[in-house]
Design an enzyme around this catalytic site. Sequence first.
Site, mmCIF file in Angstrom:
data_model
loop_
_atom_site.group_PDB
_atom_site.id
_atom_site.type_symbol
_atom_site.label_atom_id
_atom_site.label_comp_id
_atom_site.label_asym_id
_atom_site.label_seq_id
_atom_site.Cartn_x
_atom_site.Cartn_y
_atom_site.Cartn_z
ATOM 1 N N HIS A 189 0.856 -1.206 0.000
ATOM 2 C CA HIS A 189 0.000 0.000 0.000
ATOM 3 C C HIS A 189 0.884 1.246 0.000
ATOM 4 O O HIS A 189 0.696 2.174 -0.791
ATOM 5 C CB HIS A 189 -0.917 0.005 1.231
ATOM 6 C CG HIS A 189 -1.521 1.341 1.544
ATOM 7 N ND1 HIS A 189 -0.805 2.357 2.149
ATOM 8 C CD2 HIS A 189 -2.746 1.847 1.302
ATOM 9 C CE1 HIS A 189 -1.577 3.429 2.266
ATOM 10 N NE2 HIS A 189 -2.766 3.145 1.769
ATOM 11 N N ASN A 190 1.871 1.257 0.877
ATOM 12 C CA ASN A 190 2.752 2.421 0.966
ATOM 13 C C ASN A 190 3.592 2.583 -0.296
ATOM 14 O O ASN A 190 3.855 3.698 -0.738
ATOM 15 C CB ASN A 190 3.666 2.307 2.187
ATOM 16 C CG ASN A 190 2.920 2.584 3.482
ATOM 17 O OD1 ASN A 190 1.703 2.447 3.536
ATOM 18 N ND2 ASN A 190 3.624 2.957 4.521
#
Length: 475
Positions: A189-190
């Site tokens: 996600h990051n």
Amino acid sequence: MSERIADIGVLGLGTMGANLALNMAEKGFKVAVNNRTVEKGYALRDENGEIGQNIVPTDSIEDFLSRLKAPRLVLFMVPAGPIVDEEMQRIMPLLSPGDIIIDAGNADFNDTLRRSRLVEETPFHFVGMGVSGGELGARHGPSMMVGGARETYASLQPILEPISAKYEGEPCVAWLGPDGAGHFVKTIHNGIEYADMQMIAEIYGILRDGLGLAAGEMADIFADWNTRGLSSYLVEITAVTLAEKDSDTGKPMVDVILDEAGQKGTGRWSVIESQKLGVGATTIEAAVSARSVSSRKAERELTESLYSSVASAKAEFHGDKDGLNELEAALETAKIIAYAQGFAVLTAASAEHSWNLPLGEIARIWRAGCIIRSQFLDDITKAYDGAEPPANLLHAPEFVARVSAGESALRRVVAKAALAGIAVPALAAALSYFDDYRRGRGTTNLTQAQRDLFGAHTFHRTDKDGVFHHQWPAV
Ligand code: NDP
């Protein structure tokens, strides 16, 4: 003996821990809290009115654990790394069978795998949980990616669902798989967040240096784009940050902020893990590298002075409606490619670790609460939830249509940026990856020939099965 009244305990009352504790308290849960700086727990109770009444501050780890109902849910919100191990060593001798430790920090999933194995040898349970949304998300509804045993999630669900972000009423929290699955998904996600932010920054660079627009004008453009396909939290905050003025100088805030980006490691981990899995995540790599280059400000200034004679072609960007539409379409197309890369990493990791990651569910819990939240994630959910989930997002009919429609805009924007000498590493990486991934016959046949010549590494043939080595001329 103190009464065991708390539904959950939060260990670590920094930005995230304090806000998560308040979020839980607001939803009616009694939350025992403990912190290295003990006073923060009392302040949290005393400075938050009625919500604070659900906070139970404690002076020692023994007191903290004694206030928790069985089985105890102990949520860690301390800096990732050795501090988590130290805190685990400190509390494990005091736990009872069935108690659950939840590491909700940004752990390296390799550490979560190790800790899961360690706790498996005990009568306790361990959950690695990724939390996204920053301070505001933690306070009012984060997106949460939960790993660990499915049975353990049943004990957490009644608390996590009410405190999570909601997208059209659906909670943005889910159990994603065993051991390191939650933290791995948070890491990617990051990584996607890095790529998304970098691409936005590159378009900002074109608007600023190619078109000479002022921050306020750019704010309006991003705000307009936020009403359509690019609608997302990141585009929304781009408009907000560009519109903001510095009270000291009256200048746009972005113009007084140094162009040196920080990073805490999750982007780098995404790149490392994608390489280990043999998946090209070139947009994330470009974004991580761009932050690294940005932090070498003095070197960049020196290089600028050495190459000041290198003429860039006059930028051919146009600030009219067509020109802006082209930039919008380019950003949208590159973004699809970046997300396809991120999901390709998740697909490979799922197979590698036998996690059976629910890709549609992951996109679903990212639709609200987290930093990359957007309308677009709903389209990804639909692609994966369809009758025939694609092996790669770029194969999903909806995305084939969208990339086909936007590809020429991306091509023109990258080409013009190259001619104008404007750096667009992530947009260019997206385009090159696309061009590589969409051709049935690439060029590594030559690489294989070279490898066979200098190292007898062998090769496969296009016309026969088997492994071959050729007697190349001596060089
Ligand atoms: P902070 O730095 O704000 O808080 C850290 C907390 O850990 C404080 O309560 C601090 O106690 C405690 N702590 C620090 N060192 C020790 C130690 N040696 N022993 C015991 N306790 C210690 O961190 P955040 O709340 O921002 O982050 C917590 C975790 O959440 C990290 O893993 C981070 O990566 C992750 N995260 C952060 C996000 C963000 O936007 N900030 C978003 C998503 C995840 P004290 O008060 O005494 O200093």
